[in-house]
Design a protein around this motif. Structure first.
Motif, mmCIF file in Angstrom:
data_model
loop_
_atom_site.group_PDB
_atom_site.id
_atom_site.type_symbol
_atom_site.label_atom_id
_atom_site.label_comp_id
_atom_site.label_asym_id
_atom_site.label_seq_id
_atom_site.Cartn_x
_atom_site.Cartn_y
_atom_site.Cartn_z
ATOM 1 N N TYR A 151 0.873 -0.837 0.114
ATOM 2 C CA TYR A 151 -0.046 -0.092 -0.389
ATOM 3 C C TYR A 151 0.620 1.262 0.270
ATOM 4 N N PHE B 129 -6.088 2.069 6.259
ATOM 5 C CA PHE B 129 -6.821 3.397 5.977
ATOM 6 C C PHE B 129 -7.149 3.861 7.152
ATOM 7 N N CYS B 130 -6.781 5.469 6.886
ATOM 8 C CA CYS B 130 -7.753 6.014 8.198
ATOM 9 C C CYS B 130 -7.896 7.513 7.440
ATOM 10 N N GLU B 131 -8.352 8.382 5.992
ATOM 11 C CA GLU B 131 -8.818 9.017 5.860
ATOM 12 C C GLU B 131 -10.425 9.158 6.090
ATOM 13 N N CYS C 145 -8.799 4.968 -0.197
ATOM 14 C CA CYS C 145 -9.490 4.800 1.219
ATOM 15 C C CYS C 145 -11.154 4.733 1.062
ATOM 16 N N GLU D 213 -4.291 9.278 -0.701
ATOM 17 C CA GLU D 213 -4.837 8.486 0.060
ATOM 18 C C GLU D 213 -6.361 8.241 0.617
ATOM 19 N N GLU D 214 -6.353 9.268 0.497
ATOM 20 C CA GLU D 214 -7.945 9.602 0.687
ATOM 21 C C GLU D 214 -9.120 8.423 -0.358
ATOM 22 N N THR E 165 -12.720 0.848 1.849
ATOM 23 C CA THR E 165 -13.732 1.347 2.483
ATOM 24 C C THR E 165 -15.676 0.567 1.628
#
Length: 395
Positions: free
Chosen positions: A239, A336-338, A259, A255-256, A263
């Protein structure tokens, strides 16, 4: 051996000249390279050039894959020994990019033959989709270079290039799945972040359909082609390597965007997001990478290939593409975290909407619908909990 010299073109720009063996369906020599900047990224090797091996690998990937459902029956009916014949007969033209092969002794013009601007016969598309057609269809069609394992075809509806897709033999569930994925994207994403799918009926059969995602002078470059010519540093996972590779192209909000896609894949239980099933968009004239490709081809989801869905293991699958052989969906989600974009309220009633769409498929029994709804609700709950945790930890 029958040899012919071709020039690989990117729209109107000559890229390279090669000698091609018509009988073996492969290049035997790269004669000259004119401008590597315009070469297909997937044909460029790790040294930054195009050699015979890297070119043939790219060229083979341009043909209808041997894994396409019932493709051998199509070849037999057309009396062909390889799907590469179809690519040869149509100049290698596609509706996913602007590459094509030109014979300098019988030179063609892009403006006269490309499928973005010129009409094409539906004959070959009917054959590859499993519908009836004339005995000898016109091979001059974008369906000569259309990838993927499911039966599908490009066609023209009201002047628009539209891709029709069927489903696999068990339930043909992928058809409804594409429309369900679109329903999810409409709830969570902006309109330009996904390709919308809808139903089209032809010859008493229902297909999923979508428009071409490309604007003028654009090409789709799969993520695989972006990373295949680069060496991944030991300190990066797959990633992180993808993000850094995209960043090197000058893209933003990477990244967004990733994500959002993964997701949604978690919610849908998408098991087919392989390296060629997402990518970026490049302008073939300026060579600028302009945007991350909108999400497309999400039909391989919601346990479409599980026969019973009666026991817990029926719902297990491997999430692609990260890791040596993929990973568990929950582990992938943790990459993922955004989540500033995420609004859990927009998912209220999604599972009910999905089942209402899936109920249009008469092949799917009631118990299967109930099981899918239950697990979709669970996936929505998992994502909402995880997104909340990410946002709280980021405050």
């Amino acid at each position: 051996m029958r040899m012919i010299d071709y020039i690989l073109m990117n729209k109107n720009t000559p890229v390279l000249e090669f000698t091609y063996d018509i009988e073996a369906h492969r290049a035997v020599k790269i004669v000259d390279i004119f401008d590597l900047r315009y070469a297909p990224p997937g044909a460029v090797d790790v040294s930054g050039t195009v050699n015979k091996k890297s070119f043939n690998q790219w060229w083979r990937g341009r043909a209808i894959p041997a894994s396409r459902n019932q493709i051998n029956r199509v070849l037999d009916s057309l009396r062909l020994d390889s799907t590469l014949v179809l690519a040869e007969e149509s100049f290698g033209l596609s509706l996913s990019d602007r590459y094509w092969i030109n014979n300098p002794h019988e030179s063609q013009r892009w403006s006269d033959i490309n499928f973005f601007d010129n009409d094409f016969s539906d004959d070959l598309g009917l054959v590859t989709l499993g519908q009836s057609s004339s005995y000898q269809p016109d091979f001059m069609s974008p369906n000569s270079t259309l990838g993927g394992n499911l039966r599908k075809k490009w066609t023209i509806i009201n002047g628009e290039r539209v891709l029709l897709k069927s489903g696999s033999e068990l339930f043909r569930q992928e058809i409804q799945n594409e429309v369900i994925a679109t329903a999810l994207y409409r709830r969570l994403l902006d309109d330009d972040e996904y390709v919308p799918y809808y139903f089209v009926k032809q010859s008493n059969r229902t297909y999923s359909a979508c428009p071409n995602m490309l604007n003028d002078d654009e090409e789709l470059i799969p993520a695989y082609d972006i990373i295949q010519g680069k060496k991944k540093p030991n300190f990066q996972n797959d990633y992180q390597f993808l993000v850094s590779s995209y960043r090197d192209l000058g893209l933003e909000n990477i990244e967004e965007s990733l994500c959002k896609m993964f997701t949604c894949d978690y919610i849908l239980a998408n098991q087919d997001r392989h390296w060629r099933n997402f990518g970026v968009i490049r302008n073939v004239e300026t060579l600028e990478y302009t945007r991350i490709a909108p999400i497309f081809d999400s039909g391989g989801c919601m346990w479409f290939d599980a026969e019973s869905l009666r026991i817990p293991s029926d719902f297990d699958y491997v999430a692609k593409p990260f890791g040596v052989s993929g990973m568990s969906p929950s582990r992938q989600l943790r990459l993922f975290c955004e989540y500033e974009w995420f609004n859990p309220e927009k998912l209220t009633g999604f599972a009910d909407e999905a089942i209402a769409i899936l109920s249009r498929n008469e092949n799917i029994p009631e118990h299967r619908l109930d099981s899918i709804k239950k697990h979709l609700d669970t996936n929505v709950h998992d994502v909402c909990e995880y997104a909340y945790h990410c946002r709280k930890s980021g405050e």
